[in-house]
Design a protein around this motif. Sequence first.
Motif, short mmCIF file in Angstrom:
data_model
loop_
_atom_site.label_atom_id
_atom_site.label_comp_id
_atom_site.label_asym_id
_atom_site.label_seq_id
_atom_site.Cartn_x
_atom_site.Cartn_y
_atom_site.Cartn_z
N ALA A 154 0.85 -1.19 0.00
CA ALA A 154 0.00 0.00 0.00
C ALA A 154 0.89 1.24 0.00
CB ALA A 154 -0.91 0.00 1.22
N ILE A 155 0.64 2.14 -0.94
CA ILE A 155 1.46 3.34 -1.10
C ILE A 155 0.61 4.57 -0.86
CG2 ILE A 155 2.93 4.62 -2.71
CD1 ILE A 155 2.70 1.66 -4.23
N ASN A 156 1.07 5.46 -0.01
CA ASN A 156 0.30 6.67 0.30
C ASN A 156 0.15 7.56 -0.92
OD1 ASN A 156 -0.76 8.46 2.65
ND2 ASN A 156 0.45 9.82 1.36
N VAL A 157 -1.09 7.97 -1.19
CA VAL A 157 -1.37 8.98 -2.21
C VAL A 157 -2.29 10.04 -1.59
CG1 VAL A 157 -1.06 7.44 -4.19
CG2 VAL A 157 -3.33 7.64 -3.14
N GLU A 181 -6.75 8.55 4.08
CA GLU A 181 -6.12 7.24 3.93
C GLU A 181 -6.33 6.58 2.56
OE1 GLU A 181 -7.31 4.85 7.29
OE2 GLU A 181 -6.77 6.41 8.72
N PRO A 182 -6.24 7.32 1.47
CA PRO A 182 -6.26 6.66 0.16
C PRO A 182 -4.91 6.02 -0.13
CG PRO A 182 -5.89 8.98 -0.13
CD PRO A 182 -6.05 8.77 1.36
N VAL A 183 -4.92 4.92 -0.87
CA VAL A 183 -3.66 4.26 -1.22
C VAL A 183 -3.70 3.81 -2.67
CG1 VAL A 183 -3.16 3.43 1.12
CG2 VAL A 183 -4.51 1.99 -0.43
N ALA A 184 -2.51 3.79 -3.26
CA ALA A 184 -2.28 3.03 -4.49
C ALA A 184 -1.75 1.67 -4.07
CB ALA A 184 -1.28 3.75 -5.39
N THR A 235 5.09 -6.80 -11.66
CA THR A 235 4.39 -5.94 -10.71
C THR A 235 3.42 -5.03 -11.45
OG1 THR A 235 6.26 -5.93 -9.17
CG2 THR A 235 4.69 -4.10 -8.99
N VAL A 236 2.20 -4.92 -10.89
CA VAL A 236 1.20 -4.00 -11.42
C VAL A 236 1.00 -2.89 -10.40
CG1 VAL A 236 -1.19 -3.73 -12.18
CG2 VAL A 236 0.05 -5.86 -12.68
N LEU A 237 0.97 -1.65 -10.86
CA LEU A 237 0.61 -0.54 -9.99
C LEU A 237 -0.84 -0.15 -10.29
CD1 LEU A 237 1.65 1.47 -7.81
CD2 LEU A 237 1.80 3.12 -9.68
N HIS A 238 -1.69 -0.31 -9.30
CA HIS A 238 -3.10 0.10 -9.39
C HIS A 238 -3.21 1.41 -8.62
CE1 HIS A 238 -7.47 -1.01 -9.84
NE2 HIS A 238 -7.54 -0.04 -8.92
N THR A 239 -3.39 2.53 -9.33
CA THR A 239 -3.25 3.84 -8.66
C THR A 239 -4.41 4.16 -7.74
OG1 THR A 239 -4.41 5.15 -10.35
CG2 THR A 239 -2.04 4.74 -10.69
N GLY A 240 -5.60 3.58 -7.96
CA GLY A 240 -6.77 4.08 -7.26
C GLY A 240 -6.99 5.54 -7.63
#
Length: 558
Positions: free
Chosen positions: A142-145, A151-154, A163-168
């Motif tokens: 979980a990556i802070n955005v 508390e939104p995360v990518a 690896t896939v990055l799902h940005t949200g």
Amino acid sequence: MNNDNTNGELVFCPLGGVGEIGMNFALYGFGPADSREWIVVDCGVSFAGPDMPGVDLVLPDIRFIKERRLKLKGIVITHAHEDHYGALLDLWPRLKAPVYATAFSASLLAAKREGEAGAPDIPVTLFKAGDRFRVGPFEIEAINVTHSIPEPVALAIRTPVGTVLHTGDWKIDATPVLGAPTDEARLRAIGDEGVLAMIADSTNAMRDGVSPSEREVSASLAKIIAEAPGRVAVTTFSSNVGRIRAVAEAARDAGRQVLLMGRSMRRVVDVSDELGYLEGLPPFLSEQDFGYIPREKAVIILTGSQGETRAALARLSRDEHPSVSLSKGDMVIFSSRSIPGNEKGIIEIKNALIDRGIKVLEDGEKLVHVSGHPRRREMKEMYAWVRPQIAIPAHGEAAHLVAHEALAREAGVKTVLCIRNGAMVQLAPGPAMVIDEVPVGRLYKDGRLIGTPDEMGIVERRRLSFVGHVAVHVEMTAKLALRDDPDMVILGLPQEDEEGDEMEDILIDAAVDAFESIPPKRRGDIETVREAVRRAVRFAAADAWGKKPIVSVFVSKA
């Protein structure tokens, strides 16, 4: 991660949110085609428009993953906006997979459950930005955005083949009101590791530049509130806790008191207060306190920014609230954007307020709102940080997705796939391509029930809303003659035709004529009588009115 192809295929398949705004529901699968293991990222709703009378919520049709639920390893929620988590209470009983969410999302889900009778108690495993955890064959980071909710995360979704990055939902904001900025350092580091694919937000792909900071909006709101001569009402999304805090701080600094209106607003504030996001603010007042607040000291934060007819703002615009009111010279600030399809309701509320001498202030006139989604320059920065081999635009309507597709190509991404809901994309091994189409659609929540349009009678209900309904009861004697004129109930039809004749009389005459035109020997066939009367009534209505209503005929024999 190694690239051993024997470990299976990595696929992505959206069941909602790609080709539309809202209803986000993404599937990732890994393994051999006949035995893939799956995760869901987000489980959102959309909202019914005027073409869906009576419908409460629109949900993604999840039959594809429901049939494979024994292989579903988890549901991961990126943040607690309704279009990303709002379907959990309704769809989780059909999947019953472990749910992973941040503390704010989990707390808001629990509070929401308390307000819905019969809602399931969903066990949630908590995570926070920076955590790494395993769900089936997927390792998730979980990556802070930054976004317009706490508390939104990518998600960096790691597999043996990439690896896939799902940005949200995200944006770049160096000075957010709540939380830390989007974690550029971590995203760059993940890009350095190598990213196979990025599935990314497209909402503002058609807007140039950079979104203003939430701090700029806060400063603007503070000036407006300090200078306002009367009451100030601010309507915004209830989930925008940073905006709520900014308004409350502005009110405090101007010597004003803040009153909350709207159930969802109070629910979010309660959760935010428990988690410390509203620390240091004076207590919020309730609707019952309204009469004790001097006009020039009142700030109201309320729901209804999307034109909802039953929300607090709509009731105030009609002056129908039992304990709170606005008057000439007061101000209503729309600190929000309109969701496509809601424009008509919003305009009606604005006009009602203006007619009563209440000033309406919206984005464009002053800086009172900023989007939680990235504009084009921010999107280009994200591509520069992450450097994916594959890009898939998501979270947007067709125009947004196509604009994002062009931007990703400009950013140098080798493979860009502009897909729609239901497309199954093989990300690895081999070239990225659509390998299948799975069933997709919409489910409708109406009251306590959920079903397809046919199951919920939506098509018929829409017809009723246009042409009305006529119910006819024909009672025959033992000798197959009419006992009396048919009984008739008419709903939704004009009372008279253009010559002033009663519509009921016209239709009863048509029913009698139709019955009497049937030879006595054939009247014993009830279906023949029913169909003859139904057709006659419909055509008589069409002749008098120009429209054919829905007609139900009941036939009985003494």
